[in-house]
Design a protein around this motif. Structure first.
Motif, short mmCIF file in Angstrom:
data_model
loop_
_atom_site.label_atom_id
_atom_site.label_comp_id
_atom_site.label_asym_id
_atom_site.label_seq_id
_atom_site.Cartn_x
_atom_site.Cartn_y
_atom_site.Cartn_z
N ARG A 1 0.91 -1.20 0.10
CA ARG A 1 -0.13 -0.06 -0.02
C ARG A 1 0.94 1.14 0.03
O ARG A 1 0.58 2.18 -0.67
CB ARG A 1 -1.04 0.07 1.13
CG ARG A 1 -2.33 -0.91 1.22
CD ARG A 1 -3.18 -0.62 2.03
NE ARG A 1 -2.76 -0.92 3.45
CZ ARG A 1 -2.55 -2.00 4.19
NH1 ARG A 1 -3.17 -2.93 3.73
NH2 ARG A 1 -2.12 -2.01 5.42
N GLU B 1 -0.22 -4.46 -6.54
CA GLU B 1 -0.65 -3.03 -6.11
C GLU B 1 -0.02 -2.07 -7.19
O GLU B 1 -0.97 -1.19 -7.35
CB GLU B 1 -0.01 -2.85 -4.63
CG GLU B 1 -0.63 -3.65 -3.66
CD GLU B 1 -2.02 -3.04 -3.04
OE1 GLU B 1 -2.50 -1.87 -3.29
OE2 GLU B 1 -2.71 -4.00 -2.56
N SER C 1 -2.20 0.44 -9.32
CA SER C 1 -1.90 1.98 -9.25
C SER C 1 -1.97 2.39 -10.50
O SER C 1 -2.32 3.60 -10.75
CB SER C 1 -0.85 2.49 -8.25
OG SER C 1 -0.49 3.55 -8.42
#
Length: 185
Positions: free
Chosen positions: A71, A126, A130
């Motif tokens: 994250r 992730e 993104s």
């Protein structure tokens, strides 16, 4: 067992904390279920209700650690200046510094290939997500997003592994900035 039950959630949280503390101190292969139960302050039957073995517990406990790293990496704004690393990157390296023993055990020279692979896989996913949200650095349109994400994930894991394995590591802020400068080029 109902995993939504607050008692089950508390037990699982205690077991995760216990295994992370034990893994930071010693080789996961030498940790027994009895040792985990004692460290967590639960009986072995409770432990076995939640996890069949130490490896399953380690994997579960490290998932949040991996998710935290992923994250933070995905949140970095790509337009931040080269000489000012984004706040999520500083926070990420500070988190790693605070848990250096765990990361050293899992990523250092004596680390776990399974943990490194899981972290790389999660980071890559992730970063791809993104990139799909238009948060990809400019100038890479000729490189598939998955390849770009895997490259960045591997680089970050390599920097983290080298940093935590250092006998006298640089401060978290310096390492975050160094990584950011490499990333921006």
């Amino acid at each position: 067992m109902n995993l939504d039950d607050p008692r089950a959630q508390r037990s699982r949280a205690r077991l995760r904390t216990a295994i992370l503390e034990l893994v930071a101190a010693k080789d996961p292969a030498s940790i027994t279920m009895s040792e985990v139960a004692k460290h967590a302050g639960v009986n072995r039957a409770t432990l076995y209700q939640h996890f069949p073995d130490v490896n399953a517990l380690v994997t579960d406990a490290l998932e949040e650690t991996v998710a935290h790293v992923a994250r933070a990496a995905a949140l970095c704004p790509r337009e931040a200046p080269r000489d000012d690393a984004p706040q999520p990157l500083y926070e990420l390296f500070q988190h790693i510094a605070e848990s250096a023993a765990l990361y050293r055990r899992m990523l250092g020279t004596q680390g776990s290939a399974l943990f490194a692979a899981r972290m790389r896989e999660r980071l890559t996913a992730e970063l791809v997500a993104s990139f799909q949200e238009q948060r990809r650095p400019a100038g890479f349109d000729d490189v598939p997003a998955e390849v770009h994400a895997a490259y960045l994930a591997g680089a970050l894991i390599g920097v983290i592994a080298t940093w935590v394995d250092d006998d006298a590591p640089a401060p978290a802020e310096e390492t975050a900035l160094a990584f950011w400068r490499l990333f921006r080029n």
